[in-house]
Design a protein around this motif. Sequence first.
Motif: not given
Length: 144
Positions: A38-64
């Motif tokens: 399947n395709i996981l599509l993520v809409f992000s504001g990588s340089d201004w959206c605090a929840p986007c940045i947190k989602l990337d750091r805590t979830i998308f960059q995790s080994d799990v």
Amino acid sequence: MKKIILFAFIFSASLSFAQNWTTSLDSAKTEAISSNKNILLVFSGSDWCAPCIKLDRTIFQSDVFKTEAEKKWVLLKADFPKKKGNALSEAQTESNKKLAEKYNKEGNFPLVVLLDATGKVLGITGYKNVSPTEYVQLLNAMVN
């Protein structure tokens, strides 16, 4: 000390690019069909959206997440940066706008949309203050 900080920054930046995030829906569909994912599509504001940045750091960059993504999803990112230094090409900006017109009409950030290989929406979520394991379980529940 500056060299150590610079090295740490470059190393952490390279880790975030270790995943194969594509920016083209057509490419994502082709890969999803050929790999039966399947395709996981993520809409992000990588340089201004605090929840986007947190989602990337805590979830998308995790080994799990990385382990699960490798097996189950083609990763597609539609980024909407605001800072000039992070500006995307005109073609990419237009492509992201078209994705938003189809899958993110309300303009929510972050928005995570699970699609099948044809582009049909299977489920939608956003930032959740949960562990990477719980987030992966949430995504997996969308296909059951």
